[in-house]
Design a protein around this motif. Structure first.
Motif, short mmCIF file in Angstrom:
data_model
loop_
_atom_site.label_atom_id
_atom_site.label_comp_id
_atom_site.label_asym_id
_atom_site.label_seq_id
_atom_site.Cartn_x
_atom_site.Cartn_y
_atom_site.Cartn_z
N VAL A 16 0.86 -1.17 0.00
CA VAL A 16 0.00 0.00 0.00
C VAL A 16 0.91 1.23 0.00
O VAL A 16 1.85 1.31 0.79
CB VAL A 16 -0.90 0.02 1.25
CG1 VAL A 16 -1.68 1.33 1.32
CG2 VAL A 16 -1.85 -1.17 1.24
N VAL A 93 -3.53 7.01 -3.65
CA VAL A 93 -3.27 5.78 -2.91
C VAL A 93 -3.26 4.60 -3.88
O VAL A 93 -4.20 4.44 -4.67
CB VAL A 93 -4.34 5.54 -1.82
CG1 VAL A 93 -4.03 4.24 -1.06
CG2 VAL A 93 -4.40 6.72 -0.86
N MET A 141 -5.10 8.68 6.95
CA MET A 141 -4.07 7.83 6.36
C MET A 141 -2.76 8.59 6.20
O MET A 141 -1.67 8.05 6.44
CB MET A 141 -4.52 7.32 4.98
CG MET A 141 -5.57 6.24 5.01
SD MET A 141 -5.91 5.63 3.34
CE MET A 141 -4.31 4.91 2.92
N LEU A 153 -7.15 2.54 5.47
CA LEU A 153 -7.47 2.19 4.09
C LEU A 153 -8.59 1.15 4.05
O LEU A 153 -9.52 1.26 3.23
CB LEU A 153 -6.23 1.64 3.37
CG LEU A 153 -6.48 1.11 1.95
CD1 LEU A 153 -7.02 2.21 1.05
CD2 LEU A 153 -5.21 0.52 1.36
#
Length: 289
Positions: A16, A93, A141, A153
């Protein structure tokens, strides 16, 4: 501005990754990769192409795109002018397609996520309360790393999965993949049209840009963009017209010419063909919103 192609390397497939964009303008070319990509635009505006979908974007735009879905965000021409003080700010993201499924152990939840990911493969734009909640989660985040970032997330994805405030972008069944050479060609064509859509664009001009004959260019563009070139140009023009229609003081006739159409007959015809309503009907919906 001369269009240029930059090969983009996405982050690792199993990770991620969050990045904040703070630049004079968005500079990533037409590209695709093997990760899901969530983009939130906090500042800047322009045109966005996701698969075969063409729209204007503005601050507050939130779009989730699946793996191997070609896309480009291109700022309005004023951003590329010398000495421009405008900024493009965004949060992006990246995460692997199977991230959510890997945390599940019941068939019902897996089926729910798989259904959601089938929508993500077309690109999804979120709005309304979902957008506001997602923005808060993205801020959280950004403030954390490690497990806290991952947890936020997952909570964000849960919000998006359960939301009914969204629109799907590219057409059902859109699955075109481009090689590097074709991606560069299509990118140059997209950028050229986004910079010149208010002018008369000839087939000879764009064909020469791609080093093809007009006939070969038409075949190439439809194969790799999923639509005819004339349809693409008109979609860009109508997307611009839709943005201008929000200025309720601006006459529709002025919007027609400002969007690159030479007469009201063609403007009304293509507007209705693409938006399924007339410009005046579209404006009436804006007034009721």
């Amino acid at each position: 501005m001369k269009a240029r192609f930059i090969e983009v390397s996405a982050p690792g497939r199993t990770k991620v990754y969050l990045k904040n964009v703070n630049e004079p303008h968005l500079s990533t070319p037409l590209h695709f990769h093997e990760l899901c990509e969530l983009v939130y635009i906090s500042e800047s505006y322009g045109k966005r192409i996701v698969g075969d979908n063409v729209q204007e974007f503005q601050p507050g735009d939130l779009v989730l795109m699946g793996p191997n879905l070609p896309h480009i965000w291109y700022n309005a021409p004023i951003y590329y002018e010398q000495n421009s003080e405008l900024k493009a700010r965004a949060t992006v993201v990246y995460f692997p397609e199977d991230l959510l499924v890997n945390f599940l152990d019941d068939e019902q939840s897996v089926a729910l996520v798989q259904n959601f990911m089938s929508k993500v493969s077309r690109g999804i734009r979120f709005y309304g309360d979902t957008l506001l909640e997602a923005r808060q989660r993205l801020d959280e985040m950004d403030e954390h790393t490690g497990l806290k970032r991952l947890a936020n997330l997952l909570l964000l994805c849960e919000q998006l999965i359960n939301s009914d405030e969204y629109e799907l972008l590219s057409s059902p069944g859109y699955h075109i993949r481009l090689n590097q050479s074709d991606t560069k060609r299509v990118h140059n064509i997209y950028v050229y049209v986004m910079e010149h859509f208010k002018e008369q664009i000839t087939l000879n001009d764009v064909a020469s840009l791609a080093n093809l004959t007009p006939t070969a260019f038409c075949r190439f563009f439809k194969k790799h963009a999923g639509k005819s070139f004339s349809r693409f140009v008109n979609e860009l023009r109508i997307a611009h017209a839709c943005k201008l229609l929000y200025d309720l003081e601006l006459p529709i006739t002025a919007i027609c010419y400002e969007s690159g159409f030479q007469n009201m007959t063609n403007f009304n015809k293509f507007f209705r063909r693409i938006k399924n309503c007339s410009p005046s009907q579209y404006r009436s919906k804006i007034k009721l919103a």
